[in-house]
Design a protein around this motif. Structure first.
Motif, PDB file in Angstrom:
ATOM      1  N   GLU A 294      70.306  61.192  68.341  1.00  0.00           N
ATOM      2  CA  GLU A 294      69.488  60.520  69.338  1.00  0.00           C
ATOM      3  C   GLU A 294      68.036  60.466  68.864  1.00  0.00           C
ATOM      4  OE1 GLU A 294      72.894  62.713  70.632  1.00  0.00           O
ATOM      5  OE2 GLU A 294      70.942  63.641  70.228  1.00  0.00           O
TER       6      GLU A 294
ATOM      7  N   HIS B 108      84.289  63.029  71.405  1.00  0.00           N
ATOM      8  CA  HIS B 108      83.086  63.855  71.325  1.00  0.00           C
ATOM      9  C   HIS B 108      83.309  65.213  71.985  1.00  0.00           C
ATOM     10  CE1 HIS B 108      78.953  65.176  71.460  1.00  0.00           C
ATOM     11  NE2 HIS B 108      78.990  65.217  72.781  1.00  0.00           N
TER      12      HIS B 108
ATOM     13  N   ASN C 203      73.758  65.349  68.947  1.00  0.00           N
ATOM     14  CA  ASN C 203      74.730  65.619  70.014  1.00  0.00           C
ATOM     15  C   ASN C 203      74.102  66.034  71.342  1.00  0.00           C
ATOM     16  OD1 ASN C 203      77.012  64.971  68.497  1.00  0.00           O
ATOM     17  ND2 ASN C 203      77.211  67.056  67.682  1.00  0.00           N
ATOM     18  N   ARG C 204      72.884  65.610  71.567  1.00  0.00           N
ATOM     19  CA  ARG C 204      72.264  65.923  72.861  1.00  0.00           C
ATOM     20  C   ARG C 204      72.650  64.887  73.917  1.00  0.00           C
ATOM     21  NH1 ARG C 204      65.747  66.133  74.299  1.00  0.00           N
ATOM     22  NH2 ARG C 204      66.017  65.538  76.484  1.00  0.00           N
ATOM     23  N   GLY C 205      72.895  63.642  73.485  1.00  0.00           N
ATOM     24  CA  GLY C 205      73.175  62.582  74.461  1.00  0.00           C
ATOM     25  C   GLY C 205      74.199  61.589  73.954  1.00  0.00           C
TER      26      GLY C 205
ATOM     27  N   CYS D 174      64.154  63.411  66.675  1.00  0.00           N
ATOM     28  CA  CYS D 174      65.610  63.262  66.691  1.00  0.00           C
ATOM     29  C   CYS D 174      66.302  64.545  67.125  1.00  0.00           C
ATOM     30  CB  CYS D 174      66.118  62.870  65.309  1.00  0.00           C
ATOM     31  SG  CYS D 174      65.533  61.273  64.718  1.00  0.00           S
ATOM     32  N   THR D 175      67.470  64.368  67.721  1.00  0.00           N
ATOM     33  CA  THR D 175      68.353  65.485  68.056  1.00  0.00           C
ATOM     34  C   THR D 175      69.773  65.097  67.656  1.00  0.00           C
ATOM     35  OG1 THR D 175      68.659  64.606  70.306  1.00  0.00           O
ATOM     36  CG2 THR D 175      66.946  66.292  70.001  1.00  0.00           C
TER      37      THR D 175
ATOM     38  N   HIS E 254      80.274  62.324  67.053  1.00  0.00           N
ATOM     39  CA  HIS E 254      78.934  62.923  67.078  1.00  0.00           C
ATOM     40  C   HIS E 254      77.866  61.840  67.130  1.00  0.00           C
ATOM     41  CE1 HIS E 254      80.839  66.745  65.967  1.00  0.00           C
ATOM     42  NE2 HIS E 254      81.580  66.009  65.162  1.00  0.00           N
ATOM     43  N   SER E 255      76.698  62.246  67.582  1.00  0.00           N
ATOM     44  CA  SER E 255      75.600  61.297  67.708  1.00  0.00           C
ATOM     45  C   SER E 255      74.290  61.912  67.238  1.00  0.00           C
ATOM     46  CB  SER E 255      75.448  60.835  69.163  1.00  0.00           C
ATOM     47  OG  SER E 255      75.134  61.933  70.011  1.00  0.00           O
TER      48      SER E 255
ATOM     49  N   TRP F 211      64.146  59.997  70.359  1.00  0.00           N
ATOM     50  CA  TRP F 211      63.398  60.083  71.621  1.00  0.00           C
ATOM     51  C   TRP F 211      61.926  59.774  71.379  1.00  0.00           C
ATOM     52  CZ3 TRP F 211      66.802  61.361  75.514  1.00  0.00           C
ATOM     53  CH2 TRP F 211      67.987  62.018  75.123  1.00  0.00           C
TER      54      TRP F 211
ATOM     55  N   ASP G 138      60.175  61.471  76.157  1.00  0.00           N
ATOM     56  CA  ASP G 138      61.563  61.933  76.197  1.00  0.00           C
ATOM     57  C   ASP G 138      62.511  60.847  76.691  1.00  0.00           C
ATOM     58  OD1 ASP G 138      63.157  64.070  75.375  1.00  0.00           O
ATOM     59  OD2 ASP G 138      63.470  64.774  77.423  1.00  0.00           O
TER      60      ASP G 138
ATOM     61  N   TYR H  41      76.133  56.745  66.389  1.00  0.00           N
ATOM     62  CA  TYR H  41      77.266  57.644  66.623  1.00  0.00           C
ATOM     63  C   TYR H  41      78.389  57.295  65.654  1.00  0.00           C
ATOM     64  CZ  TYR H  41      80.290  54.182  68.906  1.00  0.00           C
ATOM     65  OH  TYR H  41      81.097  53.104  69.157  1.00  0.00           O
TER      66      TYR H  41
END
Length: 211
Positions: free
Chosen positions: A119, A110, A75-77, A72-73, A116-117, A121, A125, A132
């Motif tokens: 993500e 955003h 606010n990357r996408g 998980c990340t 915010h989100s 993967w 990737d 969100y």
């Protein structure tokens, strides 16, 4: 969503960031209805929240979390997450409430630091899940999530919970109850209970996503 007229507290208006921010401060969110030309704004009489102290994970989900190769990340996408939330079919739904206008509005939120989100993967990737929502003065309102692989949306939600916990938050607004959220321990508050909790949270001055 089962709609009660008393859940709608306003109609019309714009989706400019200043309007959205003020709405969320008051516990109000926009939710388009098919066939209704004006935009309705909701503050449901019965409000579903996920109180972290009541969070319940099944044994099977715990096993999945231990062995999952997904990562998980934050606010990357964001743009990709909201677009997938609008595209991915949901059981019992013919379309999506995430209109192009709403999508553009939340993407701008955003960019301004209010939406915010998280993500999810896979090993290649590829984005396979996400969630969100909007965060105003330490209060997080979850808007939508999606998954393209089993448990990806649950993994996104639990990662979000951990992120918020680290900042001192102890609950999130999920707006309306679903079987999935009920199984995780979500509860329903009256409108007054919800607004009281919202006010207490805003008064704490938490900043889970930084300044």
């Amino acid at each position: 969503m089962s709609i009660d007229a008393d859940d709608i507290v306003a109609v019309g208006g714009s989706l400019e960031p200043r309007v959205l921010v003020e709405a969320y401060r008051r516990g109000v969110f926009p939710w388009p209805i098919d066939g209704l030309e004006v935009l309705p704004w909701f503050c449901p009489k019965e409000r579903a929240v996920l109180d972290f102290s009541f969070l319940h994970l099944s044994r099977s989900l715990r096993r999945e979390l231990r062995k999952t190769p997904l990562r998980c990340t934050v606010n990357r996408g964001f743009d990709a997450v909201i677009e997938r939330c609008a595209e991915v079919p949901r059981p019992g739904q013919d379309g999506t409430w995430i209109t192009e206008e709403l999508m553009d509005a939340y993407k701008e939120m955003h960019r301004l630091g209010f939406a915010h989100s998280v993500e999810v993967w896979d090993a290649e990737d590829v984005l396979v899940g996400g969630i969100y929502g909007v965060c105003v003065e330490g209060y997080f309102s979850a808007e939508s999530m999606f998954h393209l692989t089993p448990n990806a949306s649950k993994i996104a939600l639990l990662y979000l919970v951990d992120h918020l916990r680290e900042a001192g938050c102890d609950w999130i607004d999920i707006q309306v109850m679903t079987p999935h959220m009920k199984a995780l321990g979500a509860i329903v508050l009256t409108r007054k209970q919800f607004l009281d909790r919202l006010a207490r949270t805003r008064a704490r001055g938490l900043r889970p996503f930084g300044a």
